[in-house]
Design an enzyme around this catalytic site. Structure first.
Site, PDB file in Angstrom:
ATOM      1  N   ARG A 138      31.470 -19.672  53.955  1.00 14.84           N
ATOM      2  CA  ARG A 138      30.697 -19.069  55.035  1.00 14.84           C
ATOM      3  C   ARG A 138      31.565 -18.971  56.286  1.00 14.84           C
ATOM      4  O   ARG A 138      31.878 -19.990  56.911  1.00 14.84           O
ATOM      5  CB  ARG A 138      29.430 -19.879  55.337  1.00 14.84           C
ATOM      6  CG  ARG A 138      28.651 -19.286  56.519  1.00 14.84           C
ATOM      7  CD  ARG A 138      27.215 -19.759  56.621  1.00 14.84           C
ATOM      8  NE  ARG A 138      27.070 -21.151  56.999  1.00 14.84           N
ATOM      9  CZ  ARG A 138      25.895 -21.711  57.333  1.00 14.84           C
ATOM     10  NH1 ARG A 138      24.781 -20.982  57.316  1.00 14.84           N
ATOM     11  NH2 ARG A 138      25.846 -22.993  57.654  1.00 14.84           N
TER      12      ARG A 138
ATOM     13  N   ASP B 285      22.926 -30.125  61.900  1.00 16.14           N
ATOM     14  CA  ASP B 285      24.020 -29.209  62.178  1.00 16.14           C
ATOM     15  C   ASP B 285      23.613 -28.321  63.345  1.00 16.14           C
ATOM     16  O   ASP B 285      22.598 -28.569  64.004  1.00 16.14           O
ATOM     17  CB  ASP B 285      24.417 -28.411  60.928  1.00 16.14           C
ATOM     18  CG  ASP B 285      23.324 -27.458  60.454  1.00 16.14           C
ATOM     19  OD1 ASP B 285      22.291 -27.301  61.146  1.00 16.14           O
ATOM     20  OD2 ASP B 285      23.495 -26.861  59.377  1.00 16.14           O
TER      21      ASP B 285
END
Length: 544
Positions: free
Chosen positions: A174, A454
């Site tokens: 990603r 996160d």
């Protein structure tokens, strides 16, 4: 220090590529050929990237003025058409359990060895993009693709090595989203797109090797808001294939549907990438963040505290079921969302309660028709696999068409019921400060109260605080906690003042030395008249 690759005939002529920081060993990654490849991507696509970001701003201004997102009239033919995406590669047919995490060498090894079907190596929400972290991640993935990656614990107590290829999880990468820039690489005096830097450098060094092993390269594409952004990615991936001599369609992508506007363009996003897309993913945490940001000025759509915003909330249930129906109609995978829990040591009862929540969530996903799911910790892989094995005996369930699902515009934006508790308010403050401090210190994936936080989860907390507080900003009636306390800046100030006293383990906390800096940043961000689009944008200027 800086290094400059001059492309023109005259020293200093416009057209040079400048690397503004030099770390030992980076020349093996940032070779003249690699930099020239990256510069070519920048020059070809930077104008369109900026146009797409400008379109986002225009759209958000419309939402701020009271408009509501809806399905596009100009793309009805795509939604109503009879078409399917290209066939899915054999390596991605079974994705029932995927693990995600940052790109440091130890994590890469543990994730590839974890027993998950796939590993998403994340340069975005779980990696703080210090120059050292980015280079370390690219180097680790290059060695992993070559099969040579190892890692020794600093005290020499343990040596980590990769399992054989056949026993490893399938690698997906990603890159960072379109909104982010890479300040350490300048092309013609402009910062590079972080998306193009991450994906381009990885492909330059690894694409041919992965193609030879029939392993892609495969990518997760984050934070798209419209089909035009997907079309831009398709053009980038096609250009990479041409430049590197790969077959067209060799690079495959899964798109995260993690913004509210994108939920209204799932068909269109699949169509824009139909020769290379293999699925969509319910990026639930960023999706909740996007819902808050989209409706930041809409008092009637304020969400309750984060703990009360589960996937059974009507707007989230509608989104996940529409994603399944849309993907399966087009022959693509419908991937489920993240379980952020991590094992709770020393408290068996609390640990079992947490696992029960994960079990219920994964059971909901597989019985709804998802083809796979995400976990943040290797300990959750057996639990997720057990449920998907029991209810999905085949490699996937793309045959489950969910023709019973009918989702309207109002279903996707339905207001949620719930409350804001004092613990919920103060919890948002704590998560923001602790995560931001760790991120500023170079750590983008932080365990807080037995959840792996996160950037996406920190963004929920941050945007909720801004929205809750700003409804009292212009003299209107403030929101209230469930005990009747006004949600105002006095409440925030008390929470910030009292926060350090909660850190009994402050010396061992990630980012401990930057707690005060993080408190100051959160205070400024929540007082700002305009909600910052992303926490990581101002924070990025404070690293390296």
């Amino acid at each position: 220090m800086s290094a400059v690759l001059q492309e023109g005939p005259k020293p200093g002529e416009q057209g040079g590529i400048e690397v503004t920081r030099v770390l030992p060993g980076q020349e093996s990654l940032l070779t003249p050929a690699a930099l020239a490849f990256l510069a070519g991507l920048h020059r070809r696509f930077e104008g369109e990237r900026r146009a797409r970001l400008a379109a986002r701003a225009v759209r958000q201004a419309q939402f701020d003025a009271g408009a509501l997102p809806d399905f596009r009239a100009d793309t009805a033919a795509i939604r109503n058409g009879d078409w399917r995406v290209a066939p899915i590669p054999a390596a991605l047919q079974d994705r029932r359990v995927e693990i995600t995490g940052p790109v440091d060498p130890k994590m890469v090894i543990n994730a590839l060895n974890s027993g998950a079907n796939c590993y998403m190596a994340d340069f975005e929400d779980s990696t703080a993009p210090t120059w050292a972290n980015l280079l370390e991640g690219q180097r680790a993935l290059r060695k992993a693709v070559a099969g040579t990656l190892d890692w020794m614990a600093p005290d020499g107590s343990k040596h980590y090595t990769l399992k054989p290829d056949a026993e490893q999880a399938v690698l997906l990468v990603r890159p960072r989203g379109w909104h982010l820039e890479e300040k350490h690489v300048l092309v013609d005096g402009e910062r590079m797109s972080a998306s193009l830097f991450d994906l381009g450098l990885f492909c330059f060094h690894n694409a041919k090797a992965l193609a030879a092993k029939d392993r892609g390269p495969y990518f997760y594409l984050p934070k798209l808001q419209a089909m035009e952004e997907a079309a831009l990615w398709d053009a980038v991936l096609s250009q990479v294939e041409r430049e590197l001599g790969l077959a067209q369609g060799q690079l495959k992508a899964t798109v995260l549907i993690e913004t509210l506007p994108a939920a209204f363009e799932m068909d269109e996003i699949l169509h824009a990438l139909k020769e290379r897309i293999v699925g969509l993913n319910c990026g639930r945490w960023d999706y909740i963040f996007s819902y808050i940001k989209t409706f930041r000025r809409h008092r009637d759509r304020v969400l309750p505290e984060r703990a009360q915003v589960g996937m059974t909330q009507p707007f989230l249930k509608a989104y996940s079921e529409l994603l399944i129906k849309t993907c399966h109609r087009r022959g693509a995978h419908a991937m489920g969302g993240m379980a952020a829990q991590i094992p709770i040591s020393g408290d068996a009862e609390a640990n079992e309660a947490a696992l029960a929540r994960v079990r219920a969530d994964k059971l909901r996903e597989v019985t709804a028709g998802h083809d796979g799911t995400w976990v943040a910790h290797p300990a959750l892989i057996p639990l997720a696999r057990e449920l998907f094995d029991a209810h999905m005996p085949e490699a996937n369930q793309r045959h489950v068409l969910r023709e019973d699902v009918s989702v309207s515009r109002n279903d996707l934006i339905k207001p949620s019921l719930g409350t804001i508790t004092r613990a919920g308010f103060e919890g948002n403050v704590e998560v923001c400060v602790r995560y931001l401090a760790a991120w500023l210190d170079g750590n983008g994936c932080v365990p807080i109260h037995w959840l792996m936080e996160d950037a996406a989860t920190a963004e929920i907390a941050r945007t909720q605080l801004w929205q809750w507080l700003h409804f009292a900003d212009d003299g209107r009636e403030p929101l209230h906690l469930d005990d009747g306390t006004p949600v105002d800046y006095a409440l925030l100030e008390r929470a910030l003042i009292g926060l350090p006293s909660k850190f009994s383990d402050r010396l061992r906390m990630p980012g401990a030395s930057r707690i005060n800096e993080a408190i100051g940043m959160l205070d400024r961000l929540t007082h700002a008249d305009t909600l910052a689009d992303f926490l990581t944008l101002p924070a990025y200027e404070r690293i390296d």
